[in-house]
Every structure is written in structure tokens, then in C-alpha cells.
Write an enzyme that holds these catalytic residues in place. Structure first.
Site, PDB file in Angstrom:
ATOM      1  N   LYS A 243       7.379  29.989  74.963  1.00 15.18           N
ATOM      2  CA  LYS A 243       7.742  29.227  73.759  1.00 15.18           C
ATOM      3  C   LYS A 243       8.510  30.116  72.783  1.00 15.18           C
ATOM      4  O   LYS A 243       8.336  31.321  72.783  1.00 15.18           O
ATOM      5  CB  LYS A 243       6.462  28.777  73.037  1.00 15.18           C
ATOM      6  CG  LYS A 243       5.755  27.626  73.682  1.00 15.18           C
ATOM      7  CD  LYS A 243       4.583  27.182  72.813  1.00 15.18           C
ATOM      8  CE  LYS A 243       3.831  26.024  73.447  1.00 15.18           C
ATOM      9  NZ  LYS A 243       4.619  24.800  73.533  1.00 15.18           N
TER      10      LYS A 243
ATOM     11  N   ARG B 233      -0.963  19.010  81.339  1.00 10.97           N
ATOM     12  CA  ARG B 233      -1.066  17.940  82.350  1.00 10.97           C
ATOM     13  C   ARG B 233      -1.584  18.472  83.674  1.00 10.97           C
ATOM     14  O   ARG B 233      -2.203  17.738  84.444  1.00 10.97           O
ATOM     15  CB  ARG B 233       0.286  17.219  82.483  1.00 10.97           C
ATOM     16  CG  ARG B 233       1.422  18.103  82.913  1.00 10.97           C
ATOM     17  CD  ARG B 233       2.772  17.470  82.666  1.00 10.97           C
ATOM     18  NE  ARG B 233       3.201  17.611  81.278  1.00 10.97           N
ATOM     19  CZ  ARG B 233       4.339  17.148  80.781  1.00 10.97           C
ATOM     20  NH1 ARG B 233       5.178  16.486  81.558  1.00 10.97           N
ATOM     21  NH2 ARG B 233       4.657  17.327  79.526  1.00 10.97           N
TER      22      ARG B 233
HETATM   23  N1  BES Z   1       0.703  22.291  73.763  1.00  9.21           N
HETATM   24  C1  BES Z   1       1.995  21.787  73.921  1.00  9.21           C
HETATM   25  C2  BES Z   1       2.283  20.503  73.151  1.00  9.21           C
HETATM   26  C3  BES Z   1       2.208  20.583  71.636  1.00  9.21           C
HETATM   27  C4  BES Z   1       3.378  20.632  70.919  1.00  9.21           C
HETATM   28  C5  BES Z   1       1.005  20.510  70.999  1.00  9.21           C
HETATM   29  C6  BES Z   1       3.332  20.663  69.549  1.00  9.21           C
HETATM   30  C7  BES Z   1       0.960  20.541  69.594  1.00  9.21           C
HETATM   31  C8  BES Z   1       2.124  20.600  68.879  1.00  9.21           C
HETATM   32  C9  BES Z   1       2.300  21.500  75.412  1.00  9.21           C
HETATM   33  O1  BES Z   1       1.607  22.250  76.325  1.00  9.21           O
HETATM   34  C10 BES Z   1       3.735  21.780  75.584  1.00  9.21           C
HETATM   35  O2  BES Z   1       4.076  22.918  75.499  1.00  9.21           O
HETATM   36  N2  BES Z   1       4.516  20.743  75.787  1.00  9.21           N
HETATM   37  C11 BES Z   1       5.905  20.899  75.916  1.00  9.21           C
HETATM   38  C12 BES Z   1       6.299  20.216  77.173  1.00  9.21           C
HETATM   39  C13 BES Z   1       7.692  20.525  77.536  1.00  9.21           C
HETATM   40  C14 BES Z   1       7.757  21.808  78.310  1.00  9.21           C
HETATM   41  C15 BES Z   1       8.196  19.414  78.339  1.00  9.21           C
HETATM   42  C16 BES Z   1       6.559  20.235  74.714  1.00  9.21           C
HETATM   43  O3  BES Z   1       6.113  19.172  74.326  1.00  9.21           O
HETATM   44  O4  BES Z   1       7.455  20.836  74.127  1.00  9.21           O
HETATM   45 ZN    ZN Z   2       2.627  24.088  76.802  1.00  7.20          ZN
END
Ligand code: BES
Ligand code: ZN
Ligand code: ZN
Length: 482
Positions: free
Chosen positions: A259, A333
Site C-alpha cells: 500500500k 477475501r
Molecule cells: N483493508 C483493505 C480495505 C480498506 C480500505 C479498509 C480502506 C478500510 C479502509 C483491503 O484489504 C484492501 O486493501 N482492499 C483493496 C483491494 C484492492 C487491492 C482491489 C482496496 O480496496 O483498495
Molecule cells: Zn488489503
């Protein structure tokens, strides 16, 4: 931890009380008997509005507090909590609250809000000046209005659970390792009378929870699976009325699909679904609700290491389905796929609900006002929506149409964990989960990424909201057969 506030019901206004709080709905007629002769102008009862008066002869301070519109009472606790938080310097150790003109729900909201007000995020500060003076509260009610002891008890239990859930979500990732969460569940189960078992990494291998193992590979703290079961003595223990699953990622770096650093620190809240599920089962046990509940929380840290899974890897899952990992940041997921499969196989719950901080896409869609609701059952949609309205922990339904499924087609495996197209991310994530749900299973998925963690009035940065505990318990009550 400060001692809980002592609440007492009274039908008389005692002479020796120096501070009185009178909450009013917007537009209500002000009863002048507590402040004889006072001219109250500029008080309309707007949410969080405060008007204070000094009654000279009795040396009494009377606070008028606006609750806003009556329909907003299900979140009235925020107003009471805000009042204590902002007036800390003025509030003495005992307070009388005049609730005679308000409905029963106001008593619940008042006790909940006041009991929540000693929650502090500053647990690692060397000097903690967050101490809270309020010790005793008298609730003034009309004689013969009813027995409110149960209401007070439920509000206090709810507050205690919400505070421990928030403390878990606000805890930093270096403290709340998967093992820490597992121990928390064991302690809670012992204390409140429900069974907890923690499967360690070795057991996960024996039981073939490959997707959970894959996500946890990159961390020095190995993944676990928490199993919690609450059964009520009047119920057949072999029948589970409600199955709950919660995402328990103790910290989400994104893994090798790392990230961006901005706001990565907030990813300590990526176990908000797991915490809400643990809180819900604890509260159901504390309240001894007559139903059987099983909860599964897959817990892992999504970290960066030479052992971490790579983008493009193909992993196995407990369901026997292979998964192509396009993006290691779509880890929630993966662990949920194993947990959903495990709970259906072992507990056959009548209904199954999962909660997960799953996608940024859901935050973009609904912000912090509602969780995304996905379900294959209309009755479930109705009752969860109703529970959301009752508690003001609201949900908004999004579709699970077949046409979204093709986005998850993989050339190499049974399914892939991410669509190429950067659209409808919350929906395609839910479609991925649905791939692991039996056709006959009544199931609902709540994407709580936007609501589990956010702006609160007790912290300057974002902090835990406790979202999900009251929603799930309200929903659980709707399953109790009468
Ligand atoms: N934990 C995150 C989602 C999240 C985003 C939670 C903002 C709380 C606040 C999840 O594991 C994630 O990283 N999702 C990604 C998916 C992407 C790689 C398709 C996302 O939503 O950016
Ligand atoms: Zn994630
Ligand atoms: Zn995540």
C-alpha cells in the site's frame, strides 16, 4: 480502567443535587419548574446544543441538552457522550438527569452514552489525564412509568462491550498480534460463559485452511482461527441459529502489492469485522439471549517478507477451490473464503453474516454513513436493514447480480481475487465471497470499511467506532423465536 458509573432511578427531585441535566428533543416545550423565573431564549433542542443556567438560591446548575429530532434517538448516546466529553471540566461527581418527559429509549441511550464517555484512546500516554470524575447518576423518571432496571443493565453491558471492541480496534498492530486476539477471545469466553477454541498454524495446516495460511505467511506472528460458540440452555445445542464471520487482519500492509504510506497506519483497524463479531457474541452471552451463535474469526497479519505470497501465485483453499492471487492487498477475501467455508461445513448455521473492512470501493460509495450490504436472501436484507435503522448503524444494499461474476474469471485457476477493471470493487469482492457460499445458505456480507474506523469526538485522528456490535445484537434478537 475507571470504575463504572453508578446509575440509580428516582422519582423525586432531591434538594441537595447541584447539577441537573435536562435533555430535550428539537422544538419541545421547555418545562420551567426546574429553573423558576428563568427566561430561556435561544435554545431550540438542536442535536448537541447546550444551554446552562445557574439557579442562585439552590446553587444549582441546570444544563439543557438538545437531542435533535426524535427520529434520531437511536443514536442519542452520541449526544450524551459528547456532553460529558466537552463539559468534563464543569461536571462534578454526581449528576441528576431529568428523563420524565422522554420515551424509554432515552434511558437506554443516556446510560449507554454516559457509560461510553470514559473511553480513552490515550492508553500509551505516560501521563494520562483522561480520568473521569462522574461517579453517580440519578435518573429522574415518572412514578409508575415502569421497571427500567433491565434497560439500564443492557445499556451498561453494551457500553462495556463497545469499549473493549474499540480498544481492540484502536490497539496498534505491534501489540494486537493474532495471538493477542486469540487470547482476548479465550479470556472473554471464560469470563462470559461461551466456548472458545483457537486453532494455531499447525492445526490450520492439518485442517487445510490454505488461503488463511497463505495470507499469514509473510508475518513473524503466525495466523490463527478463532472459534467461539454460545449456546443457550433452552436450545438444542446442535442447531446454530446464527453464524458470524469477521475479518481479522491485525495489520494490512498490502503485502508485496504494498500500500501507499499515506494512511497506512489506519490499517491497524483491518480487524474491525473480527472485533465486532467477538463483541457481538460476548454481548449475546452477557445478555443470555435465547439463541445459539457460532463465530469464526480468521486472523492474520498481511505483511512483507520473502515468504509472502506473490502477485500471480496460485493458492489452494479449504473449499478445494484454487485461487489466483492477482493482488496481495485483496487479502481479506482470501481469509474469509476459508472461514466462510469452515463455518458452513462445521456448524450449518441457519443464517450466516460476515463483517469485513473489505474494500476502499465501499468507502468511496457509501462513505462513513452506511455499510455495504450484500445478501442472497430478501428476508435477511429486510431484517438487517431494520436492525440498521433501529441502531442507526445503517446498511445499504448493493447487488450481487450474476453479470458481475465474469470479472473474477481466471485463466489459470478456479477464480481470481481481483478484477482487472478498477470498477465496482465492493461488488466484485462480495461476488468472490459468494463463490464460497453454498447455494442453500442464507448469507449476508457487510462491507464495513467506511464505518468501522473514522472521525469520533473523543480523538483527534481517526479512531474506532464500535460499529457492528449493536447492529448484530439487534439482528440476533430478531431471530429469537417467540
Ligand atoms: N483493508 C483493505 C480495505 C480498506 C480500505 C479498509 C480502506 C478500510 C479502509 C483491503 O484489504 C484492501 O486493501 N482492499 C483493496 C483491494 C484492492 C487491492 C482491489 C482496496 O480496496 O483498495
Ligand atoms: Zn488489503
Ligand atoms: Zn485488508
Amino acid at each position: 480502567m475507571t470504575k463504572p458509573i453508578k446509575f440509580e432511578l428516582t422519582t423525586q427531585l432531591p434538594d441537595h443535587i447541584y447539577q441537573v441535566l435536562v435533555p430535550y428533543f428539537q422544538g419541545a416545550v421547555i418545562d420551567n419548574s426546574l429553573v423558576p423565573g428563568a427566561v430561556i431564549e435561544d435554545f431550540s433542542g438542536k442535536k448537541k446544543e447546550l444551554y446552562s443556567l445557574l439557579v442562585q438560591e439552590q446553587q444549582r446548575t441546570v444544563f439543557l441538552l438538545g437531542l435533535g429530532e426524535e427520529r434520531l434517538l437511536p443514536e442519542g448516546f452520541r449526544t450524551f457522550r459528547h456532553f460529558i466529553n466537552t463539559e468534563k471540566a464543569r461536571i462534578k461527581s454526581s449528576l441528576l438527569i431529568d428523563l420524565r418527559h422522554l420515551p424509554e429509549l432515552a434511558i437506554y441511550q443516556c446510560v449507554l452514552g454516559l457509560s461510553l464517555s470514559d473511553y480513552s484512546v490515550g492508553v500509551y500516554k505516560t501521563e494520562n489525564d483522561e480520568s473521569h470524575l462522574l461517579r453517580q447518576v440519578q435518573l429522574l423518571i415518572t412514578e409508575g412509568a415502569g421497571d427500567f432496571d433491565t434497560v439500564i443493565h443492557e445499556a451498561q453491558q453494551t457500553a462495556a462491550v463497545m469499549k473493549s471492541v474499540c480498544a481492540l480496534v484502536d490497539a496498534p498492530g505491534n501489540i494486537k498480534t493474532p495471538q493477542y486476539l486469540g487470547q482476548w477471545a479465550i479470556n472473554s469466553g471464560k469470563q462470559h460463559g461461551y466456548a472458545v477454541e483457537v486453532l494455531d498454524q499447525e492445526t490450520l495446516k492439518e485442517k487445510n485452511l490454505q488461503a488463511l495460511l497463505a495470507v499469514g505467511r509473510g508475518s513473524e506472528h503466525p495466523p490463527i482461527l478463532i472459534k467461539a460458540v454460545y449456546t443457550h440452555s433452552d436450545k438444542d445445542p446442535s442447531k446454530i441459529d446464527l453464524g458470524l464471520v469477521g475479518k481479522g487482519v491485525t495489520f494490512d500492509t498490502g503485502g508485496l502489492s504494498l500500500k501507499k504510506p499515506t494512511n497506512m497506519h489506519y490499517m491497524k483497524s483491518d480487524m474491525g469485522g473480527g472485533a465486532a463479531v467477538l463483541g457481538a457474541i460476548e454481548l449475546i452471552a452477557r445478555l443470555q439471549l435465547p439463541l445459539n451463535v457460532a463465530a469464526i474469526i480468521p486472523v492474520a497479519e498481511n505483511s512483507v517478507d520473502s515468504l509472502s505470497i506473490r502477485p500471480g501465485d496460485v493458492i489452494q483453499s479449504h473449499a478445494g477451490k484454487s485461487i489466483e492471487v492477482i493482488d496481495t492487498d485483496a487479502e481479506g477475501r482470501l481469509i474469509l473464503a476459508d472461514a466462510l467455508c469452515y463455518i458452513q461445513e462445521n456448524y450449518h448455521p441457519e443464517v450466516l453474516v460476515d463483517l469485513a473492512t473489505l474494500t476502499g470501493s465501499c468507502v468511496a460509495t457509501l462513505g462513513d454513513k452506511a455499510a455495504g450490504l450484500f445478501t442472497n436472501d430478501q428476508t435477511l436484507a429486510d431484517s438487517i436493514t431494520q436492525a440498521g435503522d433501529n441502531t442507526q448503524e445503517r446498511v445499504w444494499r448493493l447487488p450481487l447480480w450474476e453479470s458481475y461474476q465474469e470479472a473474477l474469471y481466471s485463466d489459470i485457476a478456479d477464480v481470481k481475487n481481483l478484477s482487472e477493471k478498477p470498477v465496482a470493487g465492493a461488488i466484485t469482492a462480495a461476488k468472490f465471497l459468494e463463490f464460497f457460499i453454498d447455494e442453500k445458505q442464507k448469507w449476508a456480507h457487510l462491507d464495513i470499511a467506511g464505518v468501522a474506523f473514522g472521525d469520533t469526538d473523543h480523538a483527534r485522528m481517526k479512531s474506532a467506532t464500535g460499529y457492528g456490535v449493536r447492529l448484530l445484537v439487534d439482528f440476533a434478537r430478531s431471530l429469537i423465536s417467540t
